[in-house]
Enzyme design. Structure first.
Site, mmCIF file in Angstrom:
data_model
loop_
_atom_site.group_PDB
_atom_site.id
_atom_site.type_symbol
_atom_site.label_atom_id
_atom_site.label_comp_id
_atom_site.label_asym_id
_atom_site.label_seq_id
_atom_site.Cartn_x
_atom_site.Cartn_y
_atom_site.Cartn_z
ATOM 1 N N ALA A 187 1.563 -9.160 -0.194
ATOM 2 C CA ALA A 187 2.645 -9.039 -0.738
ATOM 3 C C ALA A 187 2.433 -7.296 -1.280
ATOM 4 C CB ALA A 187 4.035 -9.631 -1.204
ATOM 5 N N HIS A 188 3.618 -6.973 -1.594
ATOM 6 C CA HIS A 188 3.484 -5.882 -2.404
ATOM 7 C C HIS A 188 3.245 -6.292 -4.145
ATOM 8 C CE1 HIS A 188 9.048 -6.163 -3.894
ATOM 9 N NE2 HIS A 188 7.748 -7.477 -4.389
ATOM 10 N N ASN A 189 2.411 -4.830 -4.657
ATOM 11 C CA ASN A 189 1.513 -4.622 -6.244
ATOM 12 C C ASN A 189 0.747 -5.682 -5.727
ATOM 13 O OD1 ASN A 189 4.684 -3.684 -6.504
ATOM 14 N ND2 ASN A 189 3.098 -2.815 -7.597
#
Length: 359
Positions: free
Chosen positions: A243-245
Site C-alpha cells: 500500500a501507499h507510503n
C-alpha cells in the site's frame, strides 16, 4: 568451451573452475543439463542441500552432484562447495543463460516526446513510453508494457509483458518485473464526509532500488505524499499488495499473497511468509520472520520470529497448535469435572457443610 547447440555443454572441470568448487571425479565429463536428483541423467548435474535428500545419492543416475562434504560409495562425480544451493543457481545460469532480445525499438511501439533511451536497449511491440521517460543502458522492455510520464527504468532492468509502470516511478538498476504487475497505482485513500467517501489524490512516488525482483500480478501503490520505497535486493513473490507510503528495507523476502497496509515500515532482511497481513502504521524491525497466514497488529522488534493471528512468539504458537487437536477431549473432561464438582457440592450441602467449610 560450450559447443554450439541448443544449450551450452560444459566439461565438469570447467564448471568446477567457474564456481570455485573442488572436484572429485572425471573433469572431462560433459554436463548438458540440470535436473532434480530423482530425475537427473548421466549428463546432468544436481545438488543436495537438504539432508532428507541424502539417501537419494545411492540411487541417482546423475552424472555429477553438488555437495557440501564428500560422500563415499556413490556413483556421481562430486563437486564440493560451501553452499550447494547457491552453487546450483550459478550452474543453472551457466547452462541456461538469460535470453535477451537484440537491441532496438520496435516500430509498433509508441515513444513520446523527450524520452531518453540508453545504449543497447530493447523496446518491444505495443510498448508505450510516455513523455520524459528514461530507459537505462541494456534495459529490456517486452511487448505491451506501459511506462508513464517521467518514469525511469534503470540500467540492465527487465520488464516482462503487460506491466504497468505509472508516472513518476523510479526503478533502479537490474530490476526485474514480471507480467501483470502494476507499480504506481493509486493508494487507497478516501476522506469520509457526511456519509460519503471522497478520493484523496495520491501525488507521491514509488522508488524501487537496485536488484529488486517483483513477481507477477503485484500491486505497489504510489505514496499519498512522499515515497513508497522497496529496498535494494528485496524479492517480492506473485500476488502481493503493497500500500501507499510503505517502506521495505534491503534484502527482504515477501512471499505470495502478502498484504502490507499503508505507512508500515519494514527493516532489512525481513521475511514474510505466504498470506501474511499487516495493519497500517507499524514498525517491523530488522531480520524479523513472520510465519505463513499470520496477522500482524503491533510493532515487532528486531529479530522477532512470530506466527499466528494475532501473531505471537513462534515458540509459543507451536505450543498452542499442539494443544488445538486435543481441545474436544479436553472439553469433555472439563464438563465431566464440572458435573463431579456439582455433585460433590450437593453432597456436602446434604451433610450440612456450607460456607467456607464447603471449600
Amino acid at each position: 568451451m560450450p559447443e554450439s547447440n541448443s544449450l551450452p555443454r560444459f566439461p565438469l572441470g570447467e564448471i568446477a573452475l567457474r564456481i570455485g568448487g573442488r572436484l572429485v571425479g572425471d573433469p572431462g565429463l560433459l554436463i548438458e543439463g540440470v535436473a532434480p536428483i530423482h530425475e537427473a541423467g548421466p549428463h546432468d548435474i544436481t545438488f543436495v542441500a537438504n539432508p532428507k535428500y541424502a539417501k537419494a545419492l545411492a540411487t541417482t543416475r546423475a552424472g555429477a552432484v553438488l555437495l557440501e562434504k564428500e560422500t563415499k560409495g556413490i556413483g556421481p562425480a562430486q563437486l564440493l562447495v560451501d553452499d550447494p544451493y547457491f552453487a546450483f543457481s550459478r550452474v543453472v545460469s551457466l547452462i541456461h543463460p538469460p535470453r535477451r532480445p537484440s537491441p532496438g525499438v520496435h516500430p509498433q511501439s509508441i515513444v513520446g516526446p523527450g524520452v531518453r533511451l540508453g545504449k543497447e536497449v530493447y523496446v518491444g511491440p505495443f510498448v508505450t513510453l510516455e513523455a520524459g521517460a528514461v530507459v537505462g543502458d541494456g534495459a529490456v522492455i517486452h511487448h505491451g508494457v506501459f511506462v508513464g510520464e517521467g518514469s525511469t527504468i534503470g540500467e540492465g532492468s527487465v520488464i516482462y509483458p503487460n506491466v504497468t509502470v505509472r508516472e513518476g516511478v523510479m526503478l533502479g538498476k537490474r530490476v526485474i518485473v514480471h507480467s501483470g504487475t502494476v507499480i504506481g497505482s493509486d493508494g487507497f485513500g478516501f476522506a469520509t464526509h457526511e456519509g460519503r467517501h471522497h478520493k484523496i489524490e495520491q501525488v507521491g512516488r514509488v522508488v524501487v532500488e537496485d536488484d529488486v525482483e517483483i513477481g507477477a500480478n503485484v500491486a505497489i501503490d504510489r505514496a499519498a505524499l512522499g515515497v513508497t520505497r522497496i529496498g535494494r535486493g528485496t524479492k517480492i513473490d506473485n500476488l502481493v499488495q503493497i500500500a501507499h507510503n510503505v517502506s521495505i528495507g534491503e534484502d527482504s523476502l515477501i512471499v505470495s499473497q502478502v498484504g502490507i497496509s499503508g505507512s508500515t515500515t519494514l527493516g532489512h532482511h525481513v521475511v514474510l511468509g505466504g498470506q501474511v497481513g499487516l495493519v497500517g502504521h507499524l514498525r517491523i524491525g530488522n531480520r524479523v520472520m513472520v510465519g505463513a497466514q499470520s496477522g500482524i497488529m503491533r510493532d515487532l522488534p528486531d529479530g522477532s520470529v512470530v506466527w499466528g493471528s494475532p501473531a505471537i512468539a513462534h515458540s509459543e504458537a507451536l505450543k498452542v497448535q499442539a494443544v488445538v487437536p486435543h481441545l474436544p477431549e479436553m472439553r469433555k473432561q472439563l464438563r465431566k469435572l464440572a458435573l463431579e464438582l456439582s455433585a460433590l457440592a450437593r453432597h456436602l450441602k446434604k451433610k450440612g457443610i456450607e460456607g467456607e467449610e464447603e471449600v
